[in-house]
Design a protein around this motif. Structure first.
Motif, PDB file in Angstrom:
ATOM      1  N   ARG A  62      43.160  16.397 -39.093  1.00 29.48           N
ATOM      2  CA  ARG A  62      42.751  17.939 -39.255  1.00 29.48           C
ATOM      3  C   ARG A  62      43.974  18.597 -39.105  1.00 29.48           C
ATOM      4  NH1 ARG A  62      37.884  19.641 -36.968  1.00 29.48           N
ATOM      5  NH2 ARG A  62      37.809  20.890 -38.356  1.00 29.48           N
ATOM      6  N   LEU A  63      44.700  18.612 -40.000  1.00 31.75           N
ATOM      7  CA  LEU A  63      46.336  19.351 -40.322  1.00 31.75           C
ATOM      8  C   LEU A  63      45.507  20.023 -42.000  1.00 31.75           C
ATOM      9  CD1 LEU A  63      49.098  16.916 -40.168  1.00 31.75           C
ATOM     10  CD2 LEU A  63      48.860  19.040 -38.910  1.00 31.75           C
ATOM     11  N   GLY A  64      45.302  19.645 -42.336  1.00 31.42           N
ATOM     12  CA  GLY A  64      44.644  20.716 -43.268  1.00 31.42           C
ATOM     13  C   GLY A  64      43.937  21.658 -42.780  1.00 31.42           C
ATOM     14  N   SER A  65      42.876  21.191 -42.355  1.00 32.15           N
ATOM     15  CA  SER A  65      42.210  22.917 -41.936  1.00 32.15           C
ATOM     16  C   SER A  65      43.348  23.854 -40.815  1.00 32.15           C
ATOM     17  CB  SER A  65      40.695  22.932 -40.941  1.00 32.15           C
ATOM     18  OG  SER A  65      39.658  21.343 -42.019  1.00 32.15           O
ATOM     19  N   ALA A  66      44.058  23.456 -40.243  1.00 30.67           N
ATOM     20  CA  ALA A  66      44.898  24.016 -38.973  1.00 30.67           C
ATOM     21  C   ALA A  66      45.959  25.129 -39.856  1.00 30.67           C
ATOM     22  CB  ALA A  66      46.114  23.198 -38.684  1.00 30.67           C
ATOM     23  N   VAL A  67      46.345  24.509 -41.651  1.00 31.63           N
ATOM     24  CA  VAL A  67      47.685  25.103 -42.087  1.00 31.63           C
ATOM     25  C   VAL A  67      46.428  25.585 -43.026  1.00 31.63           C
ATOM     26  CG1 VAL A  67      48.740  24.129 -44.582  1.00 31.63           C
ATOM     27  CG2 VAL A  67      49.045  22.999 -42.895  1.00 31.63           C
ATOM     28  N   GLY A  68      45.496  25.445 -43.800  1.00 29.49           N
ATOM     29  CA  GLY A  68      44.447  26.312 -44.219  1.00 29.49           C
ATOM     30  C   GLY A  68      44.300  28.217 -43.477  1.00 29.49           C
ATOM     31  N   TRP A  69      43.923  27.860 -41.928  1.00 27.15           N
ATOM     32  CA  TRP A  69      44.027  28.642 -41.115  1.00 27.15           C
ATOM     33  C   TRP A  69      45.463  29.845 -40.858  1.00 27.15           C
ATOM     34  CZ3 TRP A  69      40.547  31.692 -39.905  1.00 27.15           C
ATOM     35  CH2 TRP A  69      38.477  31.112 -39.525  1.00 27.15           C
ATOM     36  N   PHE A  70      46.749  29.016 -41.217  1.00 30.89           N
ATOM     37  CA  PHE A  70      47.992  29.410 -41.822  1.00 30.89           C
ATOM     38  C   PHE A  70      48.230  30.288 -42.574  1.00 30.89           C
ATOM     39  CE2 PHE A  70      51.994  29.651 -42.726  1.00 30.89           C
ATOM     40  CZ  PHE A  70      52.954  29.661 -41.587  1.00 30.89           C
ATOM     41  N   TYR A  71      47.480  30.158 -43.477  1.00 32.08           N
ATOM     42  CA  TYR A  71      48.127  30.771 -44.756  1.00 32.08           C
ATOM     43  C   TYR A  71      46.849  32.111 -44.495  1.00 32.08           C
ATOM     44  CZ  TYR A  71      51.978  28.004 -46.429  1.00 32.08           C
ATOM     45  OH  TYR A  71      52.987  26.856 -46.034  1.00 32.08           O
ATOM     46  N   PHE A  72      45.518  31.711 -44.165  1.00 31.65           N
ATOM     47  CA  PHE A  72      44.843  32.652 -43.954  1.00 31.65           C
ATOM     48  C   PHE A  72      44.826  33.492 -43.205  1.00 31.65           C
ATOM     49  CE2 PHE A  72      41.224  35.075 -41.446  1.00 31.65           C
ATOM     50  CZ  PHE A  72      40.437  34.815 -42.865  1.00 31.65           C
ATOM     51  N   ALA A  73      45.679  34.064 -42.098  1.00 29.65           N
ATOM     52  CA  ALA A  73      46.354  34.588 -41.178  1.00 29.65           C
ATOM     53  C   ALA A  73      47.709  35.123 -41.637  1.00 29.65           C
ATOM     54  CB  ALA A  73      47.103  34.191 -39.480  1.00 29.65           C
ATOM     55  N   PHE A  74      49.037  34.142 -42.522  1.00 30.03           N
ATOM     56  CA  PHE A  74      50.370  34.963 -43.100  1.00 30.03           C
ATOM     57  C   PHE A  74      49.867  35.787 -44.249  1.00 30.03           C
ATOM     58  CE2 PHE A  74      53.631  35.171 -45.726  1.00 30.03           C
ATOM     59  CZ  PHE A  74      54.514  34.586 -45.041  1.00 30.03           C
ATOM     60  N   THR A  75      49.139  35.054 -45.034  1.00 30.91           N
ATOM     61  CA  THR A  75      48.667  36.273 -46.416  1.00 30.91           C
ATOM     62  C   THR A  75      48.007  37.167 -46.195  1.00 30.91           C
ATOM     63  OG1 THR A  75      46.993  34.313 -47.740  1.00 30.91           O
ATOM     64  CG2 THR A  75      49.249  34.192 -48.498  1.00 30.91           C
ATOM     65  N   GLY A  76      46.909  36.946 -44.718  1.00 31.87           N
ATOM     66  CA  GLY A  76      46.423  38.056 -44.596  1.00 31.87           C
ATOM     67  C   GLY A  76      46.749  38.762 -44.314  1.00 31.87           C
ATOM     68  N   GLY A  77      47.952  39.172 -43.302  1.00 28.35           N
ATOM     69  CA  GLY A  77      48.419  40.084 -42.854  1.00 28.35           C
ATOM     70  C   GLY A  77      49.452  40.756 -43.945  1.00 28.35           C
ATOM     71  N   LEU A  78      50.230  39.782 -45.106  1.00 26.03           N
ATOM     72  CA  LEU A  78      51.552  40.382 -45.850  1.00 26.03           C
ATOM     73  C   LEU A  78      50.715  39.569 -47.399  1.00 26.03           C
ATOM     74  CD1 LEU A  78      54.341  41.258 -46.763  1.00 26.03           C
ATOM     75  CD2 LEU A  78      54.911  39.127 -46.059  1.00 26.03           C
ATOM     76  N   PRO A  79      50.743  40.966 -48.237  1.00 26.40           N
ATOM     77  CA  PRO A  79      50.559  42.389 -47.608  1.00 26.40           C
ATOM     78  C   PRO A  79      48.707  42.683 -47.345  1.00 26.40           C
ATOM     79  CG  PRO A  79      50.727  42.127 -50.130  1.00 26.40           C
ATOM     80  CD  PRO A  79      50.270  40.422 -49.487  1.00 26.40           C
ATOM     81  N   THR A  80      48.244  41.795 -47.157  1.00 22.03           N
ATOM     82  CA  THR A  80      46.835  42.453 -47.850  1.00 22.03           C
ATOM     83  C   THR A  80      46.090  43.715 -46.739  1.00 22.03           C
ATOM     84  OG1 THR A  80      46.014  40.557 -48.852  1.00 22.03           O
ATOM     85  CG2 THR A  80      44.270  42.133 -48.226  1.00 22.03           C
ATOM     86  N   ASN A 138      42.855  34.315 -53.167  1.00 24.29           N
ATOM     87  CA  ASN A 138      43.400  33.473 -52.458  1.00 24.29           C
ATOM     88  C   ASN A 138      43.708  33.292 -51.371  1.00 24.29           C
ATOM     89  OD1 ASN A 138      46.896  32.655 -51.479  1.00 24.29           O
ATOM     90  ND2 ASN A 138      46.629  31.661 -53.044  1.00 24.29           N
ATOM     91  N   ILE A 139      43.605  34.279 -50.430  1.00 29.29           N
ATOM     92  CA  ILE A 139      43.291  34.986 -49.146  1.00 29.29           C
ATOM     93  C   ILE A 139      42.198  33.861 -48.429  1.00 29.29           C
ATOM     94  CG2 ILE A 139      43.063  36.140 -46.810  1.00 29.29           C
ATOM     95  CD1 ILE A 139      44.131  38.167 -48.070  1.00 29.29           C
ATOM     96  N   PHE A 140      41.085  34.040 -48.756  1.00 29.37           N
ATOM     97  CA  PHE A 140      39.872  33.028 -47.898  1.00 29.37           C
ATOM     98  C   PHE A 140      39.211  31.702 -48.821  1.00 29.37           C
ATOM     99  CE2 PHE A 140      38.907  37.483 -47.830  1.00 29.37           C
ATOM    100  CZ  PHE A 140      38.487  37.352 -46.002  1.00 29.37           C
ATOM    101  N   ALA A 141      40.165  31.474 -50.095  1.00 30.73           N
ATOM    102  CA  ALA A 141      40.627  29.925 -50.289  1.00 30.73           C
ATOM    103  C   ALA A 141      41.436  29.131 -50.022  1.00 30.73           C
ATOM    104  CB  ALA A 141      40.944  30.382 -52.322  1.00 30.73           C
ATOM    105  N   ASN A 142      42.049  29.783 -49.358  1.00 27.06           N
ATOM    106  CA  ASN A 142      43.361  28.837 -48.683  1.00 27.06           C
ATOM    107  C   ASN A 142      43.013  28.279 -47.640  1.00 27.06           C
ATOM    108  OD1 ASN A 142      46.243  29.216 -49.949  1.00 27.06           O
ATOM    109  ND2 ASN A 142      46.228  31.622 -49.123  1.00 27.06           N
TER     110      ASN A 142
END
Length: 450
Positions: free
Chosen positions: A151-169, A286-290
């Motif tokens: 499930r690494l893909g899902s976990a990394v997807g959530w990481f980048y969702f949180a990362f790009t959701g905060g910076l800069p959005t 890009n945020i949601f696509a991650n």
């Protein structure tokens, strides 16, 4: 016979909601904390340059120098986050990142800005650039080590969702609400509060989660790990190739931002506001696509997702982003769709983080250090290609070069092979913690999706 690198889990059927959406339950508060932390870090992104120019930097040129130094420090911190997580553990690296961010922000607001001292602003704000990568990418190493391998893909997807959701959005959204009421200076203090709150959420919430300790073998020193974090790109060619794929991921994006503003704002007549809206559309998609591609890659396969949606998809998208608006003229909706398409396909590169950790599971931190170096290099490579080829080939020619790079990256994906030992952990639904401190465990043959 090729073997897929994404195997469905045979784990317990009675999964909670958190697990069903792809978040490892022990790490859930880490993702919440990361989102808050990155919102705080992103608050200033939309107004920092003009604020510095008007408040002690001495004009736009000096403000640009400060921000450039900050960017270089971000690249340094991104590299250090992986290398240090291997020997110090992700938890300690995150604590250092949080502490540095808070202390340097206080010095910046309480000392550098009130005195309007350019040198202090350059040093303090520049050094603060090291901080957020230590916190964020330290957590990424934790995620890669402690999440179920299938499930690494899902976990990394959530990481980048949180990362790009905060910076800069969401960070910029917070600033848009606070700056008109309390001003830009006090908005910096709001950012500090959000960063500290996010750090506390993450570190307290992760206190009982496995994977926060040392990743490397006992005999590996800090100096050895720093050297290995560069040498691994050469001693393990698959990791080096993964770094190049990561460079290609966003180099065209940074390159397009050099000459696309003129094309869309001036040549097509959309104005600066129209171009900035396209940038927002690209980032928001890009945020949601991650998240989407992270979850999809666990089912479809990390190699297939990276090759077809990331590499080949981005080749088509970058060509469409330039040539379609040129063909239809002032139809803004076409440009908006092309921007969204490009943002979505860029997220198809999400599995590269997974593959980098799997190709050297006993050196996850060093692999991520190399990956982050690739991300930093992209900020220079993209504009560099534009500087070399824009005059002789024109905007269309440069765009075609970027498309060709994406195709070459797609071809190279077949060599991003996963060692047999790591593949077995994926099939069994284990975690990469099994390889902590055992570099010899992954010296066998490797498999990929063909």
């Amino acid at each position: 016979m090729s073997v897929t690198t994404s195997i469905h889990s045979d784990g317990p059927k009675a999964q909670g909601f958190i697990e069903k959406i792809g978040i490892p339950k022990p790490l859930v508060w880490g993702f919440v904390g990361l989102l808050l932390f990155m919102i705080g870090d992103g608050v200033e992104s939309g107004y920092i340059a003009p604020f510095l120019a008007d408040n002690g930097a001495g004009g736009e040129t000096n403000a640009a120098v400060i921000i450039t130094v900050y960017g270089l420090m971000v690249t340094l911190g991104s590299w250090l986050s992986g290398a240090l997580s291997d020997v110090w553990g992700p938890r300690r690296v995150m604590i250092i990142g949080l502490t540095l961010w808070a202390v340097l922000q206080v010095l910046f607001l309480a000392v550098a800005l009130p005195t309007e001292n350019f040198t202090l602003m350059l040093v303090i704000y520049g050094l603060r650039g090291v901080a957020y990568p230590l916190f964020a990418y330290g957590f990424l190493v934790w995620v890669l080590g402690a999440s179920p391998a299938n499930r690494l893909g899902s976990a990394v997807g959530w990481f980048y969702f949180a990362f790009t959701g905060g910076l800069p959005t969401l960070g910029s959204l917070v600033a848009s609400g606070t700056v008109p009421f309390i001003g830009p200076y006090w908005t910096f203090w709001v950012a500090l509060s959000l960063v500290v709150l996010g750090g506390i959420f993450a570190l307290v919430g992760l206190r009982n989660a496995q994977g926060g300790g040392r990743q490397a073998a006992p005999h590996i020193t800090t100096g050895r790990s720093l050297i290995d974090s560069v040498a691994i790109a050469f001693t393990n060619p698959r990791v080096g190739l993964g770094c190049l794929v990561r460079v290609i991921n966003t180099a065209p994006q940074f390159g397009l931002f050099v000459f696309f503003p003129t094309i869309f704002a001036v040549d097509l007549g959309f104005g600066t506001s129209g171009w900035l809206q396209l940038v927002f559309i690209l980032g928001a998609s890009n945020i949601f696509a991650n998240l989407f591609f992270g979850v999809l890659s666990d089912r479809l396969g990390w190699h297939r997702t990276l090759r077809w949606f990331g590499c080949i998809g981005s080749a088509v998208a970058v060509l469409a982003f330039y040539f379609l608006p040129q063909y239809v003229g002032d139809q803004y909706w076409v440009s908006a769709l092309c921007a969204a398409f490009f943002g979505i396909t860029l997220a198809g590169f999400t599995p590269i983080s997974v593959l980098m950790s799997l190709m050297a599971p006993a050196q996850k931190g060093n692999s991520i250090a190399v990956l982050n170096l690739g991300a930093g290099a992209a900020t220079f490579v993209g504009p560099g290609i534009v500087a070399l080829f824009l005059a002789p080939l024109g905007a269309g020619g440069v765009t075609i070069i970027f498309a060709v790079l994406y195709v070459l990256a797609g071809i190279s994906v077949r060599w991003l092979q996963v060692p047999d030992e790591a593949q077995r952990v994926v099939e069994e639904g284990g975690t990469l913690q099994a390889f902590a401190g055992d570099p010899a465990a992954t010296t066998g043959s490797a498999k990929t999706q063909g």
